[in-house]
Design a protein around this motif. Structure first.
Motif, short mmCIF file in Angstrom:
data_model
loop_
_atom_site.label_atom_id
_atom_site.label_comp_id
_atom_site.label_asym_id
_atom_site.label_seq_id
_atom_site.Cartn_x
_atom_site.Cartn_y
_atom_site.Cartn_z
N PHE A 129 33.73 -27.66 0.72
CA PHE A 129 34.65 -28.73 0.38
C PHE A 129 35.75 -28.25 -0.57
O PHE A 129 36.84 -28.83 -0.59
CB PHE A 129 33.89 -29.91 -0.21
CG PHE A 129 33.14 -30.71 0.83
CD1 PHE A 129 33.83 -31.52 1.71
CD2 PHE A 129 31.76 -30.62 0.95
CE1 PHE A 129 33.15 -32.25 2.69
CE2 PHE A 129 31.08 -31.33 1.91
CZ PHE A 129 31.78 -32.14 2.78
N ALA A 130 35.48 -27.20 -1.35
CA ALA A 130 36.55 -26.62 -2.16
C ALA A 130 37.61 -25.99 -1.25
O ALA A 130 38.82 -26.13 -1.49
CB ALA A 130 35.98 -25.57 -3.11
N SER A 131 37.16 -25.30 -0.21
CA SER A 131 38.11 -24.73 0.75
C SER A 131 38.88 -25.82 1.46
O SER A 131 40.09 -25.69 1.70
CB SER A 131 37.35 -23.86 1.78
OG SER A 131 36.64 -22.82 1.14
N THR A 132 38.17 -26.92 1.79
CA THR A 132 38.84 -28.04 2.44
C THR A 132 39.91 -28.64 1.53
O THR A 132 41.02 -28.97 1.97
CB THR A 132 37.81 -29.13 2.82
OG1 THR A 132 36.81 -28.56 3.66
CG2 THR A 132 38.47 -30.28 3.53
N ASN A 133 39.59 -28.78 0.25
CA ASN A 133 40.56 -29.32 -0.70
C ASN A 133 41.77 -28.41 -0.85
O ASN A 133 42.91 -28.88 -0.98
CB ASN A 133 39.89 -29.53 -2.06
CG ASN A 133 38.91 -30.69 -2.05
OD1 ASN A 133 39.05 -31.61 -1.25
ND2 ASN A 133 37.92 -30.64 -2.92
N ASN A 134 41.53 -27.08 -0.83
CA ASN A 134 42.66 -26.15 -0.91
C ASN A 134 43.58 -26.28 0.29
O ASN A 134 44.81 -26.25 0.16
CB ASN A 134 42.13 -24.72 -1.01
CG ASN A 134 41.49 -24.43 -2.36
OD1 ASN A 134 41.84 -25.05 -3.36
ND2 ASN A 134 40.56 -23.50 -2.39
N LEU A 135 42.99 -26.43 1.47
CA LEU A 135 43.80 -26.60 2.68
C LEU A 135 44.58 -27.91 2.61
O LEU A 135 45.74 -27.98 3.05
CB LEU A 135 42.90 -26.59 3.91
CG LEU A 135 42.29 -25.24 4.29
CD1 LEU A 135 41.32 -25.39 5.45
CD2 LEU A 135 43.37 -24.23 4.65
N GLN A 136 43.95 -28.95 2.08
CA GLN A 136 44.64 -30.23 1.93
C GLN A 136 45.86 -30.09 1.02
O GLN A 136 46.94 -30.62 1.32
CB GLN A 136 43.70 -31.29 1.37
CG GLN A 136 42.65 -31.79 2.34
CD GLN A 136 41.78 -32.86 1.72
OE1 GLN A 136 40.59 -32.68 1.53
NE2 GLN A 136 42.39 -33.98 1.39
N SER A 146 44.80 -40.03 1.82
CA SER A 146 45.12 -39.03 2.84
C SER A 146 43.86 -38.53 3.53
O SER A 146 43.88 -38.17 4.72
CB SER A 146 45.88 -37.86 2.21
OG SER A 146 45.11 -37.26 1.17
N GLU A 147 42.71 -38.50 2.79
CA GLU A 147 41.46 -38.07 3.40
C GLU A 147 41.04 -39.03 4.52
O GLU A 147 40.52 -38.62 5.55
CB GLU A 147 40.34 -37.99 2.36
CG GLU A 147 40.55 -36.93 1.30
CD GLU A 147 41.36 -37.45 0.12
OE1 GLU A 147 41.85 -38.60 0.21
OE2 GLU A 147 41.50 -36.72 -0.88
N TYR A 148 41.30 -40.32 4.32
CA TYR A 148 40.98 -41.31 5.35
C TYR A 148 41.81 -41.05 6.61
O TYR A 148 41.30 -41.14 7.74
CB TYR A 148 41.25 -42.71 4.83
CG TYR A 148 40.95 -43.82 5.82
CD1 TYR A 148 39.64 -44.21 6.06
CD2 TYR A 148 41.98 -44.46 6.49
CE1 TYR A 148 39.37 -45.22 6.98
CE2 TYR A 148 41.72 -45.47 7.40
CZ TYR A 148 40.41 -45.86 7.64
OH TYR A 148 40.14 -46.85 8.54
N GLY A 149 43.09 -40.72 6.43
CA GLY A 149 43.93 -40.39 7.57
C GLY A 149 43.43 -39.16 8.30
O GLY A 149 43.49 -39.08 9.54
N LEU A 150 42.93 -38.19 7.55
CA LEU A 150 42.39 -36.98 8.17
C LEU A 150 41.15 -37.30 8.98
O LEU A 150 40.95 -36.78 10.08
CB LEU A 150 42.06 -35.96 7.08
CG LEU A 150 41.96 -34.50 7.51
CD1 LEU A 150 43.24 -34.01 8.13
CD2 LEU A 150 41.58 -33.63 6.31
N VAL A 151 40.30 -38.19 8.47
CA VAL A 151 39.11 -38.60 9.21
C VAL A 151 39.50 -39.34 10.49
O VAL A 151 38.88 -39.16 11.55
CB VAL A 151 38.21 -39.50 8.32
CG1 VAL A 151 37.09 -40.13 9.14
CG2 VAL A 151 37.63 -38.69 7.18
N LEU A 152 40.55 -40.14 10.42
CA LEU A 152 41.01 -40.86 11.60
C LEU A 152 41.42 -39.90 12.72
O LEU A 152 41.11 -40.13 13.89
CB LEU A 152 42.20 -41.75 11.25
CG LEU A 152 41.89 -43.04 10.47
CD1 LEU A 152 43.18 -43.74 10.10
CD2 LEU A 152 41.00 -43.96 11.30
N THR A 153 42.12 -38.83 12.37
CA THR A 153 42.53 -37.87 13.39
C THR A 153 41.30 -37.18 14.00
O THR A 153 41.28 -36.89 15.21
CB THR A 153 43.48 -36.81 12.81
OG1 THR A 153 42.83 -36.12 11.73
CG2 THR A 153 44.74 -37.47 12.29
#
Length: 342
Positions: A129-136, A146-153
Motif C-alpha cells: 500500500f505504500a507503493s500504491t500511495n506513491n503511484l497515486q 480519489s481512492e473511491y474513483g480508482l476503485v470504480l475504475t
C-alpha cells in the motif's frame, strides 16, 4: 484505499455466495447442522483452491483496514476472525437456500484463505500500500475521494468479464427486476443502440480516468492502455468461459463503429476544461444507462449465457452482472461530488 477495497470485496463475496437470492425456505433442521455433518463425499482440489483463493484477498485487505495501535499482529487476528465469521454466517444462510449446500469444508477453506491473506498483509501489506500511495501521488490528481474513483475504475474492469452484456455496457436493471425490453429485437435498431452504448460508456469512463489523472500525466496513453486492457479482459473471459471460438464475438459491426467514434469523441473532449469534462461524463453515463435498458437482449448473449452458466460460473455470472448493473449508480454521485468540489 484498504477500507474501500475491503468493503467492496466483502459485498462481492456475500453476493456471489448467496446468489440468486431466491427460493428461501426453512431447512426443517437446525441451520448449524452442517457443522456436525461429514465432509462432502465428492470434492476436488479445484473446489478447495477456489474457496481458499476467494477469501485470501479478503484477509489481505481486512488486516490493513482494521489496523489499530495494537499492531499488525492484532489486526491480522481481527481480520481472520471477521473473515471466518463472515464465512460462517454465509454458510448458515445457505441452509435456507435450496440451490446452495452449506459445508464445514467450505468454512474451513475460507478460514484458511482469510488467515493466509492476513499473514501476507502482515508481511507485505505495508509495502504494497505504500507503493500504491506513491503511484497515486505520481499520477493521480488531488481530488476528493480519489481512492473511491480508482476503485470504480477497477470495478468497471470486472464488468467486462460478463459475456452477456453489450460491450462496455453497464446499468442494465432489467434482469434484476424481470423487466421485459420495451423494444423488440431488430438488426438495424440493435446496431444503432449498441453503437450508442459503446460511445456513451467510452466517454463516461474515459473522462473519469482523465479527471483522476494529474494534468502532467499522459492521459492519451493511459486511456488507450485502459481500454485495450478492457478489450483483452473481454476476450480472455470469452475464451475461458465459453470457448476459443467465441474470443472475438464481441467485435460486432456496431462495436467496431462504436469504438472508433467513441475514441474520436473522447480525444476531442480532452480540449474541454475539467468542469465541462465532468459534466459531459455524467451526461454520457446517464445516456448510456438509458440505452442499455431499452436495447433488446442480444441473441448471442442469451446463447452464450446458456452455454456457460453452471456450477461456479453461476456465482461468477451473478457477481459480474451485479457489478455491471449498479456501476453507473455508484459512479454518478461521485461525478456530481467532483463537479461541486472543482
Amino acid at each position: 484505499m484498504p477500507r474501500y477495497l475491503a468493503g467492496c470485496y466483502l459485498l462481492l463475496v456475500v453476493y456471489a455466495s448467496l446468489h440468486p437470492f431466491s427460493g428461501w425456505q426453512s431447512p426443517g433442521l437446525s441451520p448449524f447442522v452442517f457443522l456436525e455433518a461429514a465432509w462432502p463425499r465428492y470434492w476436488t482440489g479445484f473446489d478447495l483452491a477456489i474457496n481458499i483463493a476467494a477469501y485470501l484477498p479478503l484477509g489481505f485487505l481486512l488486516a490493513p483496514a482494521l489496523k489499530t495501535r495494537h499492531g499488525q499482529a492484532f489486526a491480522a487476528l481481527q481480520a481472520f476472525m471477521w473473515g471466518t465469521l463472515t464465512s460462517f454466517s454465509i454458510e448458515t444462510l445457505q441452509s435456507f437456500l435450496p440451490s446452495r449446500v452449506p459445508s464445514s469444508l467450505d468454512l474451513l477453506c475460507n478460514a484458511i484463505g482469510t488467515g493466509l491473506g492476513a499473514i501476507l498483509a502482515t508481511w507485505y501489506g505495508a509495502t504494497f500500500f505504500a507503493s500504491t500511495n506513491n503511484l497515486q501521488r505520481q499520477f493521480l490528481a488531488r481530488l476528493p475521494l480519489s481512492e473511491y474513483g480508482l476503485v470504480l475504475t477497477g470495478l468497471w474492469m470486472i464488468t467486462q468479464l460478463s459475456p452477456e452484456t453489450v460491450l462496455f455496457g453497464s446499468g442494465d436493471l432489467r434482469q434484476l427486476f424481470s423487466i421485459v425490453p420495451p423494444v423488440p429485437y431488430a438488426a438495424r435498431s440493435f446496431f444503432a443502440m449498441e453503437t450508442g452504448i459503446i460511445i456513451c460508456n467510452m466517454l463516461a469512463v474515459g473522462l473519469l480516468i482523465r479527471t483522476l489523472l494529474l494534468p502532467k500525466a499522459n492521459a492519451y496513453l493511459a486511456m488507450l492502455g485502459f481500454f485495450l486492457c478492457a478489450l483483452f479482459i473481454r476476450t480472455l473471459g470469452a475464451i475461458i468461459l465459453i470457448g476459443p471460438q467465441s474470443a472475438f464475438a464481441w467485435l460486432s459491426p456496431g462495436a467496431g463503429l462504436g469504438l472508433m467514434l467513441g475514441g474520436a469523441l473522447l480525444l476531442g473532449s480532452q480540449l474541454l476544461p475539467r468542469p465541462a469534462r465532468i459534466a459531459l461524463a455524467g451526461l454520457a453515463l446517464m445516456a448510456g444507462t438509458v440505452l442499455v435498458n431499452i436495447t433488446p437482449f442480444n441473441p448471442y448473449s442469451v446463447a452464450a449465457l446458456t452455454a456457460w452458466r453452471q456450477g461456479h460460473f453461476l456465482n461468477f455470472n451473478g457477481l459480474t452482472r451485479l457489478t455491471a448493473s449498479f456501476w453507473p449508480f455508484l459512479s454518478l454521485p461521485y461525478l456530481i461530488l467532483l463537479g461541486r468540489r472543482i
